[in-house]
Design a protein around this motif. Sequence first.
Motif, short mmCIF file in Angstrom:
data_model
loop_
_atom_site.label_atom_id
_atom_site.label_comp_id
_atom_site.label_asym_id
_atom_site.label_seq_id
_atom_site.Cartn_x
_atom_site.Cartn_y
_atom_site.Cartn_z
N THR A 186 2.66 -2.02 -7.63
CA THR A 186 2.28 -3.11 -7.16
C THR A 186 1.69 -4.08 -7.21
N THR A 225 0.57 -1.21 -0.13
CA THR A 225 -0.13 -0.23 0.25
C THR A 225 1.36 1.19 -0.01
N LEU A 233 -5.53 0.70 6.19
CA LEU A 233 -5.24 0.43 5.16
C LEU A 233 -5.71 -0.03 4.58
N ARG A 243 -7.46 1.52 1.32
CA ARG A 243 -6.66 1.01 0.03
C ARG A 243 -7.08 -0.18 -1.07
#
Length: 772
Positions: free
Chosen positions: A85, A78, A133, A137
């Motif tokens: 990613t 993240t 998180l 995300r």
Amino acid sequence: MQLQNLSELRINLVLALRSGTVPAIPNTELTIKNLTRHIFLFGKFFRRLQQLDVARFVTLPISSDLILYYWNKVVQATNSPREYTEAVFPVRFLVQAMALFKDSLAQWAPVRKDGSENVQVLSQAFVEDAVRLLVTRFIPLDPSDLEEWMSDPEEWVNLEEKENEQWEYELRPCGERVLMTLAYQYRQYVIPLLLTTFEQIVAQPTVDLPSILQKEALYCAIGRCAQRMKEVIPFDQWLENSLISETRETNTGYPIIKRRIAWLIGKWISGQCSSPNNPKIWEVLVYLLQDRGPGTDAVVRLTAAVALRECVDSQPDIYLILSCRQSSFSSTFFAPYLPLAVTELVKLIAEADTLESKRRICNSLNTVIERSETQIVPLLGIVVEPLPQLWTAAGTDWLFKSALLETVTKLIESSKGHSAALSDFVVPLIRESFEPEARIQLDEDALMLWQVALRHTESLDGSDGRPGLASLIRLAVDLLANNLDLLGQIISILESYVILDASRVLQDQECTVDMFTAMEKAMNQAVQVNVKETATVLGLVVQLAPSNLWGEALHHSKLFAFLVKSIEEDKASTTLLTEYVLVLARIALVDRQMFLQLMSASAPALGFSEHRIWELTLDGWWTRFDNMSEPRHRKVAAMGIANLVATGHPEVLERLPSEICNMWLDVFAELREAQSSDRSNPSLFLYWDKAPDSFYHGSEGTAEYNRRKTIYNNDPARTIQLTSYIAARLQEAEAACGGSAALQAKYLAKADPAVLKEIHAELTGQNPGNSS
């Protein structure tokens, strides 16, 4: 340790390759590919161990280190630019990491399952960071989600509805499951954090895409944690103050919010977090279902259709109802919105491009019909009109056709006595469902529709000369002969036919012979429960139709001979043999001359003399009488034998002094009937009589239930007093033998005088235990 080393090596190689640094090994891309596959295999291995026994998994050496390493990679992902990613942290790797973390959280729960405190717990900061998180995300829709939404709305919804199957393969649904587990294990940290975030965001204006996505993710988190959040969020107030106005917003980005609102309401109500009887709920969902203006789209409407089904079908636990903490769905509150809801669902089925979407909407419509009950009657035309076209267009999409069959079934069940107009549509549907190509796919649903149609109708005829349910009798007989797999349902359908109009069913003698032949075949091959049901139907045929319609067919089909042979062989179960004797007793009770003819005609076919067939049949009659547990059946057996006594047949009269008199005395003692003291009601008052639940066969609430009740009430075993009946039959026996003296000298002289005295006392009302 191997996983950690290989994972870090792979990450470094990917970063070096992307930064332009030349690694010191050849074939870097191939190496990365092989490392990736190897790491995936490690994850699959660990995940399998965890699934087999999570309690043992968490006790393995450095298990905690493994899980926390995986979670650290999730956190690290993240913090990386989104474009990196996927390359550095593949989706499959992150999903494996999150799934392992989710199912290991229990080992760090503050309180263990045994109630003791846990010294190894995650800190509040760790938990709150994890929640932030996930909500910021992993749970928000990403650009690829929005692109797929726009390119193929129906397919996007179809995939979203399969979330329970997808959570171990995709990041967003997996992140949602992790959040749910955190909320369960650490509610003291997660719930206040979500509430604070909710109070901040719900009051802020939502005008641009980032704020819309942020609010959508929060609504998702609240819906996923509804069982915990219901204690801190006043849903009805939130609905009134915020959600209603948001559903009316025309901002072009608001389909994202509106779709999530519909989803949220469905989850909140179906999860029993709030009462479904708030009219505002239906106002919002029906508006989202029908709105086609700016600020909405097909995804919103399809999601609203699913949410509508979830809310209408909500069933709170009985504990919540009894404690007044929750009320069950009431169609009264939904009634004002029912016409528009049904109209829009029907319209949405027609608008949908994919059969999967049509099927999903159809399932929602079916639930609405079922839960609305008779309130659906004024809307029958709206639902039925497009069904033929939808059925034809479905082609070989058997799942959609199955949903349409269910639609018609629910319409009949809900409209009850008003469903007669549907029969014109039901008959061709059932016929087409048993065409060779369709039969294996649709037979069970078609049989269910057929059964429901028969139970609710009052006539076998169609309207305006069109084929009615009577035109399907031959199909039912053919299925009985050739489909043992669904024999139970087919027998039940034939039973409904017989109960509705037995004489009409037996009009065609060829068809009747075929039906009895199929019964004989089924009774030779089927499991016991189906054989018993078949014998029950045969008993109803004998009871309800004139003997001239079934007598000859019983012989030509060899069904009567089968019953006699089975009783003679004594190999079937006691339950079945008892049912067979009961059928013979019904035949004797209804038409004794027909019984005599059938016995005479069956003797040659079975290879017995007439004397021998009578001897074996009466032996079985007496033996199975002792196995009859229901008083009504024992009385039928006694009445049937009494009617045979009246014929003066020597084989029967030979048993009169012993078995038959003893049978009568047994029944007299059990029943103790008395004429009703109410002269306006000539029926008998029976101290022993109560219809078993099995007699109604689940027909409660249908026209068939009333028909069954009438059959039960008109059963000779309930309407005729046994003492009077036997006295009359003995008088006929005297006449057949040439007078009472002849009967006495030839047969009764052999009887025990005490037995005859007791019989006489019963028949003349002198028994002190019998007030009749």
